[in-house]
Write a protein that holds these residues in place. Structure first.
Motif, PDB file in Angstrom:
ATOM      1  N   LEU A  17      52.083 -98.539  22.221  1.00 52.72           N
ATOM      2  CA  LEU A  17      51.689 -99.944  22.221  1.00 52.72           C
ATOM      3  C   LEU A  17      52.695-100.675  23.094  1.00 52.72           C
ATOM      4  O   LEU A  17      53.889-100.688  22.789  1.00 52.72           O
ATOM      5  N   SER A  18      52.232-101.250  24.210  1.00 48.22           N
ATOM      6  CA  SER A  18      53.137-101.862  25.182  1.00 48.22           C
ATOM      7  C   SER A  18      52.706-103.284  25.513  1.00 48.22           C
ATOM      8  O   SER A  18      51.522-103.580  25.566  1.00 48.22           O
ATOM      9  N   VAL A  19      53.710-104.125  25.772  1.00 47.61           N
ATOM     10  CA  VAL A  19      53.477-105.477  26.274  1.00 47.61           C
ATOM     11  C   VAL A  19      54.120-105.540  27.649  1.00 47.61           C
ATOM     12  O   VAL A  19      55.282-105.180  27.822  1.00 47.61           O
TER      13      VAL A  19
ATOM     14  N   LEU B  43      50.120-112.052  30.969  1.00 52.16           N
ATOM     15  CA  LEU B  43      50.634-111.221  29.889  1.00 52.16           C
ATOM     16  C   LEU B  43      49.606-110.135  29.603  1.00 52.16           C
ATOM     17  O   LEU B  43      48.409-110.403  29.537  1.00 52.16           O
ATOM     18  N   ALA B  44      50.074-108.897  29.478  1.00 50.02           N
ATOM     19  CA  ALA B  44      49.161-107.766  29.305  1.00 50.02           C
ATOM     20  C   ALA B  44      49.633-106.865  28.171  1.00 50.02           C
ATOM     21  O   ALA B  44      50.825-106.793  27.869  1.00 50.02           O
TER      22      ALA B  44
ATOM     23  N   LEU C 154      43.952-105.245  17.969  1.00 50.49           N
ATOM     24  CA  LEU C 154      45.406-105.088  17.896  1.00 50.49           C
ATOM     25  C   LEU C 154      46.073-105.709  19.122  1.00 50.49           C
ATOM     26  O   LEU C 154      47.059-106.445  18.995  1.00 50.49           O
ATOM     27  N   LEU C 155      45.542-105.442  20.305  1.00 50.77           N
ATOM     28  CA  LEU C 155      46.130-105.992  21.531  1.00 50.77           C
ATOM     29  C   LEU C 155      46.118-107.514  21.525  1.00 50.77           C
ATOM     30  O   LEU C 155      47.123-108.157  21.858  1.00 50.77           O
TER      31      LEU C 155
ATOM     32  N   LEU D 293      49.503-109.757  21.614  1.00 54.25           N
ATOM     33  CA  LEU D 293      49.743-110.668  22.737  1.00 54.25           C
ATOM     34  C   LEU D 293      49.872-112.117  22.266  1.00 54.25           C
ATOM     35  O   LEU D 293      50.706-112.869  22.785  1.00 54.25           O
ATOM     36  N   ASP D 294      49.078-112.522  21.279  1.00 57.24           N
ATOM     37  CA  ASP D 294      49.199-113.875  20.729  1.00 57.24           C
ATOM     38  C   ASP D 294      50.559-114.081  20.064  1.00 57.24           C
ATOM     39  O   ASP D 294      51.229-115.088  20.285  1.00 57.24           O
TER      40      ASP D 294
END
Length: 198
Positions: free
Chosen positions: A6-8, A75-76, A93-94, A98-99
């Protein structure tokens, strides 16, 4: 069903910048874990770089699915999961991550951030919570309960049909019922059977 990463990231020009990531590489051998983690980071950056702003996509690579969500503010997020993991839950989930990330981390830090400088600690918790999509996502839980109810209902219908067939045998063997009662029962049975839903 398994989540591996899980990456931002921040979609910069021309490269994507990894801001924070969480990994679960416990299913790989000890000696492969660092290489697998590096490959997941590389894949996440590459997918974000090739995605347009304001888009969501799923990319299949062998038995893995990479789900990417790139917002209009650059933002990704990327989730790497096995192919059985539900896409809807991955995108839920993404969006949630991100929020949260955008509320907790100042937007000025996104283009110059790195995993060491960004203070956002919820990724590991989200990665472990969403390992079982049925527990983490209410819709998936409801769908699973509906599927179970459907199976039970189907079994009940089969037992009712068996009981109905036995009832037919009893009616035909009965000497007490009059001919007119037997004819009424058979007519009603025919009428009901044409309307049965399987």
């Amino acid at each position: 069903m398994k989540l591996y990463s899980l990456s931002v990231l921040y979609k910069g020009e021309p490269k994507a910048v990894l801001l924070k990531a969480a990994y679960d590489v416990s299913s790989f051998s000890f000696f492969q874990r660092s290489s697998v983690q590096e490959f997941m980071t590389f894949t996440s950056q590459l997918i974000v770089e090739r995605s347009v702003k304001g888009s969501r996509a799923s990319v299949k690579e062998q038995e893995y699915l990479c789900h990417v969500c790139v917002r209009n503010d650059s933002l990704a997020g990327v989730v790497i999961a096995d192919s059985e993991y539900p896409s809807r839950v991955a995108f839920t989930l993404l969006e949630k991550v991100l929020d949260e990330f955008s509320k907790q981390v100042d937007r000025i830090d996104w283009p110059v951030g790195s995993p060491a400088t960004i203070h956002y600690t919820a990724l590991d918790d989200h990665l472990s919570k969403y390992q079982n999509p049925r527990d983490a996502d209410p819709m998936t839980k409801v769908q699973a309960e509906l599927d179970e109810t459907k199976i039970i209902l189907h079994n009940t219908m089969e037992s009712l049909l068996e009981r109905g067939e036995k009832l037919d045998d009893l009616v035909s063997k009965s000497e007490v019922l009059g001919t007119q009662s037997k004819a009424f029962y058979k007519t009603a049975r025919k009428q009901n059977s044409c309307c049965a839903i399987m």
